[in-house]
Enzyme design. Structure first.
Site, PDB file in Angstrom:
ATOM      1  CG  ASP A  56      -0.214   0.281   2.512  1.00 61.65           C
ATOM      2  OD1 ASP A  56       0.843  -0.320   2.773  1.00 61.65           O
ATOM      3  OD2 ASP A  56      -0.688   1.148   3.268  1.00 61.65           O
ATOM      4  CD  GLU A  70       7.219   3.141   1.598  1.00 61.16           C
ATOM      5  OE1 GLU A  70       7.695   3.735   2.577  1.00 61.16           O
ATOM      6  OE2 GLU A  70       7.818   3.004   0.526  1.00 61.16           O
TER       7      GLU A  70
END
Ligand code: NOJ
Ligand code: NOJ
Length: 483
Positions: A212, A215
């Protein structure tokens, strides 16, 4: 109390040059924020934000021009990398500046975009641990980053394609199709051009989970799917324009599939948008599954023809409201305030250096301000239907209460509603005016209890979000002036 005098918004005096000169001489600017009007403060900080972005893109030792760093900070935290996501968002601001900046800004932005294209062509082919274009970050020399990280991150190539498609369109309007065909979209397979490489990567990986934007979580995210879909749609238009019909059809097909997958994230009830589906790894700590990144997704696809439809979608309105409701009660800094500072998501524990507790982020907070301005602008210009879905929404009702006072029936005209939403944006900017350091340094975070700056300093993405929020505010004012 009418907290923002509408008329005073028209008084625009320019002081940034003086402030910058004073700051450069080391003069203490401690009283600056208190003394300046909101307009003057915004103007001076916009100048600083543009200057800092340019510095992060061109002037740092050890960094290649065009490979803008996330922040000049090299330790605690080390953000001295070119993140594909942050870089694309910053270069989108450069594309805007190349059109509407001052004369110097226009030529600087053009030069920066040209070196961004050149370096992108290099990092797209550098061997890396993701084994493809989903590699999230590079050394600012263009060398691969070879340590463990949350990879791949498949929002990066989509965001970069969106920015470069915008740049390609600008170049074509200027008659520079040769440049576009050579470096940006060559209609070849395998491609040697930046946009086509990114779009081919996106189109061929739509089903695959990745990390995402924060991270941390591996899965299928609303953020990624939305920016990927917009990139494929706009990529199809460009491909068709340049005669690559087969590619256009392929991008459209994959874009439509993403459109269907996106529906799975939308909810009528709270929180409005589900952040991640089909989690496949990474941290497993997000019980609430709602996130400011989903609101940012709507803003980061602002060049899409569906933009107004998207920002007024009931699920996006509800998501914005869920975020406001959560952060106004859970972050002490927001108690009793009209302008709410947002974090990333409820369970966040990243404090900007290590892990303790999450804090407010400048880029999500400014995202919320931008969202209010965009809603107001599109209502004013009638590109969002003015209906009960809007006027009865809790997000709008709160704005009306703040603007008109509670205890009486709210005035529900288009004007009253859009002005109330505009004021919500300004409440947020006024809070930042109080909290940000007077030298204009925008860090990544603001402490959830004290409002002090935290994390990486001079964060490119914070400056980006300041500039885009201000642009939305200006466009909104122009829409008001037209009526
Ligand atoms: C640094 C990332 O950039 C941040 O978003 C994340 O929360 C931590 N690493 C944990 O992975
Ligand atoms: C951490 C953020 O979570 C991530 O989104 C960003 O790309 C990096 N920092 C660099 O700014």
């Amino acid at each position: 109390m009418k907290s923002i005098a509408w008329k005073s918004l028209k008084v625009l005096r320019r002081v940034p040059e003086v402030l910058l000169a004073l700051a450069a001489m080391g003069a203490p600017l401690f009283c600056q924020a208190q003394v300046l009007s909101l307009e003057d403060w915004l103007e001076s900080h916009r100048t600083i934000a543009v200057a800092r972005l340019i510095e992060n893109a061109t002037k740092l030792e050890g960094a290649q021009s065009g490979l803008i760093v996330a922040s000049p900070s090299k330790e605690a935290p080390d953000y001295f990398y070119h993140w594909v996501r942050d870089g694309a968002l910053a270069m989108d601001v450069m594309a805007s500046l190349s059109l509407d900046g001052t004369e110097t800004e226009r030529s600087t932005a053009k030069a920066i975009l040209e070196s961004y294209v050149t370096s992108t062509l290099v990092i797209q082919t550098v061997q890396n641990k993701s084994g493809g274009l989903g590699e999230p970050k590079f050394h600012p020399t263009g060398k691969a980053f070879d340590q463990d990280w949350g990879r791949p991150q498949n929002d990066g190539p989509a965001l970069r394609a969106l920015t470069l498609i915008r740049w390609a369109t600008i170049c074509m309007l200027r008659g520079d199709e040769t440049y576009v065909r050579k470096f940006l979209f060559d209609s070849k397979l395998p491609s040697e051009s930046a946009i086509k490489r990114d779009l081919e990567y996106v189109a061929n990986h739509i089903e695959e989970p990745s990390f995402d934007p924060w991270e941390e979580v591996m899965g299928n995210h609303f953020y990624h799917r939305l920016v990927q879909r917009a990139a494929l749609e706009q990529g199809a238009t460009l491909a068709r324009q340049l005669g690559d019909t087969a590619a256009a059809e392929w991008y459209e097909k994959q874009g439509n599939t993403l459109g269907e997958k996106l529906l799975l994230h939308l909810k009528v009830e709270r929180p409005g948008v589900v952040t991640t589906l089909d989690q496949k790894g990474g941290w497993d700590h997000k019980r609430s599954n709602f996130d400011a990144s989903s609101l940012l997704a709507a803003l980061h696809t602002r060049s899409s023809p569906r933009f107004s439809e998207r920002i007024s979608h009931p699920s996006i309105l509800t998501l914005a409201n869920s975020l406001v409701k959560y952060y106004r009660t859970h972050y002490q800094i927001n108690r009793g305030q009209k302008g709410i500072l947002l974090g990333r998501y409820p369970e966040d524990v990243y404090d900007g250096v290590g892990f303790s507790a999450g804090h407010a982020w400048i880029l999500t907070t400014l995202g919320l301000a931008e969202y209010y301005y965009e809603l107001a602008r599109h209502l004013q210009s009638a590109s969002i239907p003015f209906n009960q879905e809007i006027t009865s929404h809790q997000l709008v009702r709160r704005a009306l209460r703040y603007s008109q006072g509670s205890g009486r029936t709210p005035i529900l005209s288009v004007d009253a509603v859009s002005r109330a939403l505009f004021e919500m944006g300004d409440h947020i900017l006024l809070r930042l005016k109080d909290l940000l350091p007077s030298d204009g340094n925008m860090y990544e975070q603001l402490d959830r209890s004290t409002g002090e700056s935290r994390g990486a300093s001079h964060l490119s993405w914070s400056y980006v979000s300041f500039i885009t929020a201000l642009k939305a505010r200006e466009s909104c004012r122009a829409a008001f002036a037209k009526r």
